[in-house]
Design a protein around this motif. Structure first.
Motif, PDB file in Angstrom:
ATOM      1  N   UNK A 170      40.356  34.038  45.436  1.00 34.02           N
ATOM      2  CA  UNK A 170      39.412  33.443  46.390  1.00 34.02           C
ATOM      3  C   UNK A 170      38.753  34.519  47.255  1.00 34.02           C
ATOM      4  N   UNK A 171      39.516  35.529  47.645  1.00 30.49           N
ATOM      5  CA  UNK A 171      38.942  36.605  48.465  1.00 30.49           C
ATOM      6  C   UNK A 171      37.851  37.351  47.687  1.00 30.49           C
ATOM      7  N   UNK A 172      38.065  37.538  46.394  1.00 27.18           N
ATOM      8  CA  UNK A 172      37.054  38.200  45.569  1.00 27.18           C
ATOM      9  C   UNK A 172      35.826  37.307  45.397  1.00 27.18           C
ATOM     10  N   UNK A 195      34.094  44.272  46.216  1.00 34.97           N
ATOM     11  CA  UNK A 195      34.882  43.332  45.409  1.00 34.97           C
ATOM     12  C   UNK A 195      36.332  43.795  45.287  1.00 34.97           C
ATOM     13  N   UNK A 196      36.552  45.072  45.036  1.00 37.70           N
ATOM     14  CA  UNK A 196      37.928  45.574  44.873  1.00 37.70           C
ATOM     15  C   UNK A 196      38.756  45.446  46.146  1.00 37.70           C
ATOM     16  N   UNK A 197      38.142  45.694  47.270  1.00 38.43           N
ATOM     17  CA  UNK A 197      38.894  45.639  48.518  1.00 38.43           C
ATOM     18  C   UNK A 197      39.142  44.213  49.001  1.00 38.43           C
ATOM     19  N   UNK A 198      38.466  43.260  48.429  1.00 36.92           N
ATOM     20  CA  UNK A 198      38.572  41.877  48.908  1.00 36.92           C
ATOM     21  C   UNK A 198      39.996  41.350  48.851  1.00 36.92           C
ATOM     22  N   UNK A 199      40.704  41.600  47.758  1.00 30.78           N
ATOM     23  CA  UNK A 199      42.070  41.079  47.643  1.00 30.78           C
ATOM     24  C   UNK A 199      43.123  42.082  48.114  1.00 30.78           C
ATOM     25  N   UNK A 200      42.692  43.211  48.613  1.00 33.68           N
ATOM     26  CA  UNK A 200      43.554  44.254  49.178  1.00 33.68           C
ATOM     27  C   UNK A 200      44.597  44.778  48.194  1.00 33.68           C
TER      28      UNK A 200
END
Length: 163
Positions: A149-151, A61-66
């Motif tokens: 949205x990425x998360x 989850x943390x890496x999803x939005x970079x």
């Protein structure tokens, strides 16, 4: 995120970590005879699987939005304290998070939930496990106030990985 809201989020996050550990460890304690290991070995295995799971959820989850927000860093402090019983801050926290992210990418979802699929009596607990996982993923995704949205996509991927 405002300080009071972050404090509440951290409290709920800590509670979900403890709830996840309890689910895994109590499963091993209740059914120690179901695998070819001693009861203590089964408990240690399940505790290790719980650690891998909570780490993987956090990383995905943390890496999803970079971006690594201040709220996500605060969650990392709680996570690592839970996992290793030792507080980490500053560069030590960043370095550990980077290393953990690399390790988490190697772990397959099924390997962490396999006992709940393969061991008959534990199958009754899969719903509780999914609930804990999704609650944790949503807490992490919303920790900085806005679910990107990425998360959201990462959370959907987690749900798919559990099935």
């Amino acid at each position: 995120m405002a300080g009071e809201n972050l404090t509440d989020t951290l409290s709920v996050f800590k509670a979900t970590l403890e709830e996840c550990r309890e689910l895994y460890v109590s499963s091993a304690q209740q059914y120690p005879h179901l695998i070819d290991k001693s009861g203590d070995e089964f408990v240690r295995l399940m505790d290790d699987l719980h650690r891998a799971l909570v780490l993987k959820i956090y990383v995905v989850v943390c890496e999803a939005d970079q971006q690594w927000s201040l709220a996500e860093r605060a969650l990392a402090e709680v996570l690592f304290l839970h996992m290793w019983g030792k507080p980490l801050t500053g560069e030590q926290l960043r370095a550990t998070a980077r290393e953990a992210a690399e390790d988490a990418q190697k772990i397959k979802w099924y390997s962490m939930i396999r006992p709940f699929d393969r061991i008959e009596p534990l199958r009754d607990r899969i719903g509780a496990l999914e609930t804990i996982v999704m609650r944790r993923a949503n807490l992490i995704g919303r920790a900085d106030g806005v679910l990107q949205e990425a998360e959201a996509a990462a959370i959907r991927a987690i749900r798919s990985g559990l099935r």
